[in-house]
Design a protein around this motif. Structure first.
Motif, mmCIF file in Angstrom:
data_model
loop_
_atom_site.group_PDB
_atom_site.id
_atom_site.type_symbol
_atom_site.label_atom_id
_atom_site.label_comp_id
_atom_site.label_asym_id
_atom_site.label_seq_id
_atom_site.Cartn_x
_atom_site.Cartn_y
_atom_site.Cartn_z
ATOM 1 N N TRP A 104 -15.239 -0.040 4.062
ATOM 2 C CA TRP A 104 -15.809 -0.203 5.070
ATOM 3 C C TRP A 104 -16.235 0.481 5.969
ATOM 4 O O TRP A 104 -16.847 -0.399 6.504
ATOM 5 N N GLN B 210 -15.179 -7.876 2.711
ATOM 6 C CA GLN B 210 -14.470 -8.262 3.960
ATOM 7 C C GLN B 210 -12.693 -8.216 4.333
ATOM 8 O O GLN B 210 -12.538 -8.442 6.083
ATOM 9 N N VAL B 211 -13.031 -8.388 3.724
ATOM 10 C CA VAL B 211 -10.702 -7.833 3.906
ATOM 11 C C VAL B 211 -11.016 -7.080 3.939
ATOM 12 O O VAL B 211 -10.044 -6.094 5.087
ATOM 13 N N TYR C 212 -11.441 -6.572 8.062
ATOM 14 C CA TYR C 212 -10.384 -7.543 8.822
ATOM 15 C C TYR C 212 -9.291 -5.822 8.987
ATOM 16 O O TYR C 212 -8.600 -6.168 10.939
ATOM 17 N N ILE C 213 -9.107 -5.537 8.269
ATOM 18 C CA ILE C 213 -8.339 -4.196 8.348
ATOM 19 C C ILE C 213 -8.516 -2.961 9.046
ATOM 20 O O ILE C 213 -7.851 -2.790 10.280
ATOM 21 N N GLN D 154 -10.376 -4.134 11.559
ATOM 22 C CA GLN D 154 -10.452 -4.248 12.631
ATOM 23 C C GLN D 154 -8.624 -4.066 13.398
ATOM 24 O O GLN D 154 -9.000 -4.933 14.730
ATOM 25 N N MET E 224 -6.050 -4.902 11.628
ATOM 26 C CA MET E 224 -4.829 -6.382 11.090
ATOM 27 C C MET E 224 -4.246 -5.010 9.790
ATOM 28 O O MET E 224 -5.018 -4.377 9.521
ATOM 29 N N GLU F 164 -1.356 -9.097 6.503
ATOM 30 C CA GLU F 164 -2.587 -9.530 7.668
ATOM 31 C C GLU F 164 -3.437 -10.023 6.910
ATOM 32 O O GLU F 164 -4.356 -11.324 7.060
ATOM 33 N N ALA F 165 -4.779 -9.030 6.339
ATOM 34 C CA ALA F 165 -6.320 -9.101 6.513
ATOM 35 C C ALA F 165 -6.060 -9.600 4.424
ATOM 36 O O ALA F 165 -6.693 -11.046 5.041
ATOM 37 N N LYS G 282 -5.576 -13.629 5.719
ATOM 38 C CA LYS G 282 -6.360 -14.258 6.290
ATOM 39 C C LYS G 282 -8.088 -14.302 5.172
ATOM 40 O O LYS G 282 -8.414 -15.780 5.252
ATOM 41 N N TRP G 283 -7.621 -13.724 4.552
ATOM 42 C CA TRP G 283 -8.657 -14.263 3.450
ATOM 43 C C TRP G 283 -8.238 -14.910 2.900
ATOM 44 O O TRP G 283 -9.113 -15.952 1.660
ATOM 45 N N GLU H 21 -9.189 -18.454 4.433
ATOM 46 C CA GLU H 21 -10.377 -19.179 4.499
ATOM 47 C C GLU H 21 -11.297 -19.125 3.014
ATOM 48 O O GLU H 21 -12.456 -19.743 3.224
#
Length: 304
Positions: free
Chosen positions: A217, A270-271, A274-275, A277, A279, A283-284, A287-288, A291
Motif C-alpha cells: 500500500w 486494493q485490499v 482498505y486496511i 483506510q 479497516m 473487514e477489508a 469487502k473485497w 465486490e
C-alpha cells in the motif's frame, strides 16, 4: 425321546431364531451405512477445517484474510498462524499448518525453499510478477543502488529493513557485499516499523532507503521509486501457494480451492488500501470478496 411333532416344532423355532439373528445383522450393517460408517464402499467425509500460516507483511495479511473469508464461505473452520518466514516453511514441512499463500519464489525465499522444498507441495502461482528491492522517496536524488556509495551521510549510513528472517533481508545483505556498500548498516525492524519510519522521514522531506516490495500500500500512499539494481541481486518473483504434503489426499476439496486461487497485484493492493483506510484485515477481505463474486466463485469451482 421326543415324539415327531415335538421335534418338528423345535426345528421350526430354531430356524426362526436363525433367520431373526441374520436379519438383525443385516439391519445393523444397513444402519451403519446410513450413519456414514465406512463399509468398504464409502469414502469418509473430509474434515472441514484448515490451518493457514502467514507472515506479518502487509501483502501477506491481505491475501491470507481474503483466503480465510473464502474458505469460511465454503463451510470451513479456519485457523491462522502468524509467524516468521522460516517458521512458516518449517511448520508446513512438518504438518503443523496446512498451507500458506505468501511464499515468494524463486528468489526472495530461495534459502527456505532450498531447506524445505523437498518436504513441501508447491501448488501454484497465486500472484504473478511481484517485485522486491531498495526503495527511496521520489524526491531523493539517487536512482541506482551503486549511487548509494558515497552518499552515506545523506542516509545516516542506514538501510531500514524489516524482520531479520525475511528473504529480502538476506538479499539486502548480499547487495551490501555486491555493491561494496561498506558504509551502510542494515537495520532490522518489522514491516509496520519500516513504514512508520518511511512516513516520518517523508513528512520532513528527508532521505531514507528501505527494503520494500510490490504489492504494498505504500506505493499508493507516497511517491516512491525502486533503485535500479544492475547486478540483479533482488531477481524477480511470483507469490506462490505452498501446502503440506498429503493435503491433497486428506482434504481434496480444500486443495481444489488452492489450485483455483489466483489474483493480481492490483487485487492485493486494493485490499491493503482498505486496511490503510482504517479497516481491519477481516473487514477489508469481506469487502473485497463481496465486490468480486466472479473471482471468488471461480476459486470455489462454482458457476462453471
Amino acid at each position: 425321546m421326543l415324539n415327531g411333532k415335538k421335534s418338528k416344532s423345535i426345528l421350526m423355532i430354531g430356524l426362526v431364531l436363525m433367520l431373526a439373528i441374520a436379519g438383525a445383522g443385516c439391519a445393523s450393517q444397513d444402519g451403519d451405512t446410513e450413519n456414514g460408517a465406512d463399509n468398504g464402499n464409502q469414502t469418509p467425509s473430509e474434515e472441514k477445517s484448515v490451518t493457514i500460516a502467514y507472515v506479518q507483511w502487509a501483502s501477506a495479511e491481505a491475501t491470507t484474510n481474503v483466503v480465510k473469508e473464502v474458505y469460511e464461505q465454503a463451510g470451513y473452520e479456519v485457523n491462522l498462524q502468524n509467524t516468521a518466514a522460516g517458521i512458516m516453511y518449517q511448520g508446513i514441512a512438518n504438518g503443523d499448518a496446512d498451507f500458506s499463500v505468501c511464499s515468494w519464489l524463486p528468489d526472495t525465499q530461495a534459502n527456505y525453499w532450498d531447506q524445505y522444498g523437498d518436504q513441501i507441495d508447491r501448488v501454484r502461482v497465486n500472484t504473478p510478477e511481484v517485485k522486491t528491492g531498495l526503495v527511496v522517496p521520489e524526491y531523493v536524488d539517487v536512482d541506482t543502488i551503486p549511487e548509494l556509495k558515497g552518499n552515506e551521510s545523506q542516509f545516516d549510513g542506514t538501510i531500514t529493513g524489516i524482520d531479520p528472517g525475511a528473504g529480502i533481508m538476506s538479499q539486502t545483505e548480499t547487495a551490501l557485499e555486491e555493491y561494496e556498500l561498506d558504509g551502510y548498516e542494515l537495520e532490522s525492524s518489522s514491516g509496520p516499523a519500516m513504514t512508520s519510519a518511511l512516513r516520518s522521514v517523508i513528512s520532513n522531506e528527508d532521505s531514507i532507503v528501505v527494503t520494500l516490495w510490490n504489492p504494498h500500500w505504500a506505493f499508493a500512499r507516497w511517491d516512491l521509486k525502486y533503485l535500479d539494481d544492475p547486478q540483479d541481486v533482488y531477481g524477480s518473483d511470483d507469490i506462490v501457494t505452498i501446502a503440506r504434503q498429503g493435503l491433497e489426499e486428506d482434504k481434496p476439496n480444500a486443495y481444489t480451492i488452492l489450485e483455483n486461487l489466483n489474483w493480481t497485484v492490483a487485487d492485493n493492493e486494493q485490499v491493503m488500501a482498505y486496511i490503510d483506510q482504517g479497516m481491519s484485515g477481516e473487514e477489508a477481505a469481506e469487502k473485497w470478496v463481496e465486490e468480486n463474486p466472479e473471482k471468488v466463485n471461480a476459486w470455489l469451482g462454482e458457476g462453471e
